[in-house]
Design a protein around this motif. Structure first.
Motif, short mmCIF file in Angstrom:
data_model
loop_
_atom_site.label_atom_id
_atom_site.label_comp_id
_atom_site.label_asym_id
_atom_site.label_seq_id
_atom_site.Cartn_x
_atom_site.Cartn_y
_atom_site.Cartn_z
N SER A 9 36.65 25.41 36.83
CA SER A 9 35.47 25.49 36.10
C SER A 9 35.57 26.40 35.62
O SER A 9 35.92 27.70 36.71
N ALA A 10 35.28 27.28 35.01
CA ALA A 10 34.96 29.01 34.79
C ALA A 10 33.69 29.65 35.43
O ALA A 10 33.81 30.87 35.94
N THR A 11 33.22 28.50 36.07
CA THR A 11 31.77 28.84 37.24
C THR A 11 32.27 29.03 38.22
O THR A 11 31.97 29.16 39.66
N ASP A 12 33.29 28.41 38.74
CA ASP A 12 33.67 27.95 40.20
C ASP A 12 34.41 29.76 40.60
O ASP A 12 34.35 30.51 40.50
N THR A 13 34.84 29.50 41.46
CA THR A 13 35.73 30.83 42.53
C THR A 13 36.49 29.98 43.09
O THR A 13 37.08 28.84 43.33
N LEU A 14 37.86 31.02 42.76
CA LEU A 14 39.36 30.71 42.91
C LEU A 14 39.57 32.25 43.86
O LEU A 14 39.73 33.11 42.98
N TYR A 15 40.17 32.01 45.16
CA TYR A 15 41.01 32.73 45.91
C TYR A 15 42.60 32.70 45.43
O TYR A 15 43.24 32.24 45.68
N VAL A 16 43.47 33.28 44.54
CA VAL A 16 45.04 33.32 45.07
C VAL A 16 45.41 34.39 46.18
O VAL A 16 44.90 35.55 45.92
N LEU A 17 45.31 33.77 47.19
CA LEU A 17 46.19 34.28 48.98
C LEU A 17 48.15 34.93 48.10
O LEU A 17 48.53 34.45 49.15
N GLY A 18 48.88 35.76 47.57
CA GLY A 18 49.53 36.45 47.47
C GLY A 18 50.26 36.15 46.21
O GLY A 18 50.50 35.10 45.90
N ASP A 19 50.62 36.91 46.02
CA ASP A 19 52.50 36.44 44.85
C ASP A 19 51.76 35.98 43.37
O ASP A 19 52.35 35.02 43.07
N PHE A 20 50.80 36.58 42.82
CA PHE A 20 50.49 36.11 41.43
C PHE A 20 51.50 36.39 40.72
O PHE A 20 51.90 35.23 39.59
N SER A 21 51.50 37.57 40.22
CA SER A 21 53.33 37.81 39.23
C SER A 21 54.24 38.24 40.37
O SER A 21 53.65 38.80 41.76
#
Length: 191
Positions: free
Chosen positions: A42-54
């Motif tokens: 959701s918009a209010t959650d927290t998301l961690y992207v552990l590398g290689d987004f693009s």
């Protein structure tokens, strides 16, 4: 809620064939991965992207892709192909940007979470039930994560290729390892 993902490789057409992703074009892959994130986080959650987004995208295109993710609190733990956003005019693209991060045990039922793009053989708190989350290896399906659990190695690939092209929640990871005692005195090279 806290979620994790890695290795989205937005904009990277060769990753489709290299990892067997079920998308006919990079545009369809980008759209599907963003839809999967928005369906779970959701918009209010927290998301961690552990590398290689693009990969092989301009900062403008990568920022545009990031803006299609509804979650406002997205943190980047840089991988091989990530830009140093703080060095661009789009420094506010992610809530934070770092190469390594530890999340205190109070946020994960007493487990420290150690976040890094690469899988580590050992990590801070490994023998005290710290769970290492990573991407980078593009493991297919759940076998890599299951093998780690079966041998008492509290290490989990949060990459999209290992998790049905979706982010995985902190609670799902904690449930996955519930009751597992960390392996002591075992060298992974022996497994």
């Amino acid at each position: 809620m806290i979620y994790f993902t890695a290795d989205t490789h937005f904009g990277h057409s060769n990753i489709i064939e290299a990892t067997g992703r079920p998308y006919p074009t990079v545009e369809r892959m980008n759209a599907a991965l963003i839809a999967n994130i928005n369906d779970r986080v959701s918009a209010t959650d927290t998301l961690y992207v552990l590398g290689d987004f693009s990969y092989r995208t301009t900062v403008e295109e990568a920022r545009r892709l990031r803006s299609r993710i509804n979650c406002q609190n997205v943190h980047l733990v840089r991988g091989n192909h990530d830009k140093h956003w703080s060095d661009t005019k789009f420094a506010d693209t992610f809530a934070s940007e770092q190469d390594y991060l530890e999340i205190k045990p109070g946020f994960a039922e007493g487990h420290k979470l150690v976040l890094f793009h690469y899988p580590l053989l050992s990590w801070n708190g490994r023998w005290r039930a710290a769970i290492h989350l990573h991407g980078h290896i593009h493991s297919q399906g759940a076998s890599y994560n299951e093998r780690n659990r079966e041998t008492g190695i509290l290490r989990y690939d949060v990459g999209v290729d290992a998790n049905g092209y979706c982010p995985v929640s902190r609670d799902e990871i904690l449930e996955f390892f519930r009751g597992v005692e960390p392996a002591r005195g075992v060298c992974e090279m022996d497994l």
